[in-house]
Enzyme design. Structure first.
Site, PDB file in Angstrom:
ATOM      1  N   ASN A   1       8.214  27.208  26.536  1.00 56.61           N
ATOM      2  CA  ASN A   1       8.966  28.444  26.829  1.00 56.61           C
ATOM      3  C   ASN A   1       9.732  28.929  25.597  1.00 56.61           C
ATOM      4  O   ASN A   1       9.650  30.101  25.220  1.00 56.61           O
ATOM      5  CB  ASN A   1       9.990  28.204  27.949  1.00 56.61           C
ATOM      6  CG  ASN A   1       9.399  28.426  29.339  1.00 56.61           C
ATOM      7  OD1 ASN A   1       8.189  28.605  29.488  1.00 56.61           O
ATOM      8  ND2 ASN A   1      10.247  28.398  30.351  1.00 56.61           N
ATOM      9  N   ARG A  17       7.482  24.703  30.866  1.00 51.33           N
ATOM     10  CA  ARG A  17       8.446  23.688  30.412  1.00 51.33           C
ATOM     11  C   ARG A  17       9.177  24.183  29.169  1.00 51.33           C
ATOM     12  O   ARG A  17       8.794  25.156  28.540  1.00 51.33           O
ATOM     13  CB  ARG A  17       7.736  22.356  30.174  1.00 51.33           C
ATOM     14  CG  ARG A  17       7.578  21.600  31.480  1.00 51.33           C
ATOM     15  CD  ARG A  17       6.772  20.344  31.331  1.00 51.33           C
ATOM     16  NE  ARG A  17       5.368  20.669  31.123  1.00 51.33           N
ATOM     17  CZ  ARG A  17       4.403  19.749  31.031  1.00 51.33           C
ATOM     18  NH1 ARG A  17       4.698  18.473  31.129  1.00 51.33           N
ATOM     19  NH2 ARG A  17       3.147  20.120  30.852  1.00 51.33           N
ATOM     20  N   VAL A  18      10.230  23.442  28.828  1.00 51.53           N
ATOM     21  CA  VAL A  18      11.203  24.002  27.896  1.00 51.53           C
ATOM     22  C   VAL A  18      10.647  24.219  26.491  1.00 51.53           C
ATOM     23  O   VAL A  18      10.928  25.254  25.878  1.00 51.53           O
ATOM     24  CB  VAL A  18      12.490  23.138  27.899  1.00 51.53           C
ATOM     25  CG1 VAL A  18      12.272  21.751  27.300  1.00 51.53           C
ATOM     26  CG2 VAL A  18      13.620  23.856  27.202  1.00 51.53           C
ATOM     27  N   TYR A  65       6.910  15.714  43.600  1.00 53.25           N
ATOM     28  CA  TYR A  65       6.441  15.074  42.367  1.00 53.25           C
ATOM     29  C   TYR A  65       7.088  13.687  42.220  1.00 53.25           C
ATOM     30  O   TYR A  65       6.393  12.692  42.033  1.00 53.25           O
ATOM     31  CB  TYR A  65       6.798  15.974  41.188  1.00 53.25           C
ATOM     32  CG  TYR A  65       6.262  15.520  39.855  1.00 53.25           C
ATOM     33  CD1 TYR A  65       4.897  15.596  39.561  1.00 53.25           C
ATOM     34  CD2 TYR A  65       7.115  15.035  38.861  1.00 53.25           C
ATOM     35  CE1 TYR A  65       4.407  15.197  38.325  1.00 53.25           C
ATOM     36  CE2 TYR A  65       6.630  14.642  37.625  1.00 53.25           C
ATOM     37  CZ  TYR A  65       5.279  14.724  37.365  1.00 53.25           C
ATOM     38  OH  TYR A  65       4.797  14.331  36.132  1.00 53.25           O
ATOM     39  N   ASP A  91      18.164  19.218  38.754  1.00 50.03           N
ATOM     40  CA  ASP A  91      17.748  19.073  37.349  1.00 50.03           C
ATOM     41  C   ASP A  91      18.481  17.863  36.750  1.00 50.03           C
ATOM     42  O   ASP A  91      19.707  17.825  36.726  1.00 50.03           O
ATOM     43  CB  ASP A  91      18.143  20.352  36.590  1.00 50.03           C
ATOM     44  CG  ASP A  91      17.431  20.526  35.264  1.00 50.03           C
ATOM     45  OD1 ASP A  91      16.434  21.252  35.225  1.00 50.03           O
ATOM     46  OD2 ASP A  91      17.883  19.937  34.272  1.00 50.03           O
ATOM     47  N   PRO A  92      17.747  16.852  36.257  1.00 50.42           N
ATOM     48  CA  PRO A  92      18.441  15.665  35.726  1.00 50.42           C
ATOM     49  C   PRO A  92      19.355  16.018  34.548  1.00 50.42           C
ATOM     50  O   PRO A  92      19.003  16.836  33.698  1.00 50.42           O
ATOM     51  CB  PRO A  92      17.277  14.763  35.275  1.00 50.42           C
ATOM     52  CG  PRO A  92      16.112  15.201  36.104  1.00 50.42           C
ATOM     53  CD  PRO A  92      16.286  16.679  36.270  1.00 50.42           C
ATOM     54  N   GLU A 116       8.720  11.686  44.394  1.00 51.13           N
ATOM     55  CA  GLU A 116       8.353  10.708  45.433  1.00 51.13           C
ATOM     56  C   GLU A 116       6.844  10.477  45.450  1.00 51.13           C
ATOM     57  O   GLU A 116       6.387   9.378  45.747  1.00 51.13           O
ATOM     58  CB  GLU A 116       8.846  11.173  46.802  1.00 51.13           C
ATOM     59  CG  GLU A 116      10.366  11.108  46.963  1.00 51.13           C
ATOM     60  CD  GLU A 116      10.925   9.684  46.926  1.00 51.13           C
ATOM     61  OE1 GLU A 116      10.176   8.719  47.169  1.00 51.13           O
ATOM     62  OE2 GLU A 116      12.127   9.538  46.640  1.00 51.13           O
ATOM     63  N   GLY A 117       6.076  11.520  45.124  1.00 50.74           N
ATOM     64  CA  GLY A 117       4.624  11.344  45.029  1.00 50.74           C
ATOM     65  C   GLY A 117       4.284  10.295  43.978  1.00 50.74           C
ATOM     66  O   GLY A 117       3.475   9.388  44.205  1.00 50.74           O
ATOM     67  N   LYS A 118       4.920  10.397  42.832  1.00 51.39           N
ATOM     68  CA  LYS A 118       4.654   9.457  41.739  1.00 51.39           C
ATOM     69  C   LYS A 118       5.220   8.066  42.057  1.00 51.39           C
ATOM     70  O   LYS A 118       4.653   7.053  41.641  1.00 51.39           O
ATOM     71  CB  LYS A 118       5.251   9.989  40.431  1.00 51.39           C
ATOM     72  CG  LYS A 118       4.528  11.223  39.885  1.00 51.39           C
ATOM     73  CD  LYS A 118       3.172  10.846  39.287  1.00 51.39           C
ATOM     74  CE  LYS A 118       2.528  12.005  38.553  1.00 51.39           C
ATOM     75  NZ  LYS A 118       1.225  11.647  37.970  1.00 51.39           N
TER      76      LYS A 118
END
Ligand code: UDP
Length: 260
Positions: free
Chosen positions: A127, A123-124, A82, A210-211, A84-86
């Site tokens: 969830n 996603r958070v 995701y 995870d950032p 690197e794709g973006k």
């Protein structure tokens, strides 16, 4: 095939669970998929809008993130398809636009939430709301001290339309997001309180790469588009919770909030 004046390329799963389900497909959606749409834009002489992401900053070493920060991205981790794709898509859109004389726009979207999210989005925000409504455990990954800055969907869409239609003064990618930074722990507490849920908090391992912190610098959007978010986290969550109550009652996933 109809002819278009404007093309918005929003095509790609954005939830880590979904974009990691078929990583090759995600990378190819960002590369081949973007090329396909650019070719259509060239044929139609359409303006082209690319949905990029705060993930291109990776686990940022600069805070808040300005558009000229070049990022800290792992090229071979679980998020790379995701991220690197973006990143590649930003390059392709910029170069293709220059070579074909097309007007292009690139938005870097930060965490966004709101009504019409899928209950299994992963996603958070979705969830935690679904877990709170069902009385299930709230799954915090890691310590919960990592931060995100959550933007309500209506604010994001307003930013898209302004960016796409701005006549001049847009040079390169533009961050669109809400700079109100919150920890995952604070988000969990706020949702539990708003839902009135007795769900327990449990901790799961933090996903790889995870950032740790994320917050947009939106000075560029403010100066160029006169854009800033209008919806507070509280008001946006209230609308999102109301949506999930309705959605889960009609789809048969009864919530304890509804049952009581
Ligand atoms: N997260 C969490 N519990 C969940 C889902 C996510 O604690 O059930 C954390 C996740 O580890 C990350 C943050 O919440 O630190 C935002 O995750 P999300 O998947 O929403 O988006 P990301 O910003 O990671 O793409």
């Amino acid at each position: 095939m109809p002819k278009f004046d404007q093309i918005y390329n929003l095509a790609c799963p954005a939830s880590p669970v979904h974009y990691q389900y078929d990583r090759v497909k995600t990378a190819l959606t960002c590369s081949h998929g973007t090329l396909n749409l650019l070719q259509k834009a060239a044929a139609d002489r359409a303006r082209f809008f690319q949905a990029s992401t705060s993930e291109i900053y990776g686990d940022p070493e600069v805070h808040p993130q300005t558009e000229n920060y070049r990022g800290n991205v792992n090229t071979v981790g679980p998020r790379s398809c995701y991220d690197e794709g973006k990143r590649f898509a930003e390059t392709l859109v910029t170069d293709f636009g220059a070579q074909h004389g097309l007007t292009t726009r690139i938005v870097r979207i930060f965490n966004t939430y709101g009504p019409r999210m899928h209950p299994d989005d992963g996603r958070v925000v979705s969830n935690f709301i679904v877990q709170a409504l069902l009385g299930e455990d709230i799954t915090i990954y890691g310590s919960g001290e990592q931060t995100r800055s959550f933007c309500f969907v209506d604010d994001l869409v307003e930013g898209f339309v302004r960016l796409m239609n701005a006549d001049s003064g847009i040079d390169g990618p533009v961050n669109i997001g809400n700079p109100n930074e919150t920890t995952v722990n604070q988000l969990a507490e706020q949702i539990l309180e708003m839902v009135g849920s007795k769900s327990k908090i449990v901790h799961h391992p933090l996903p790889v790469d995870d950032p740790r912190r994320r917050k947009p610098d939106i000075s560029n959007a403010l100066a160029r588009l006169n854009w800033s978010p209008q919806v507070s986290l509280h008001d946006g969550l209230a609308e999102t919770i109301a949506y999930f109550i309705e959605e889960m009652s009609t789809s048969g996933r009864r919530s304890s909030a509804l049952a009581s």
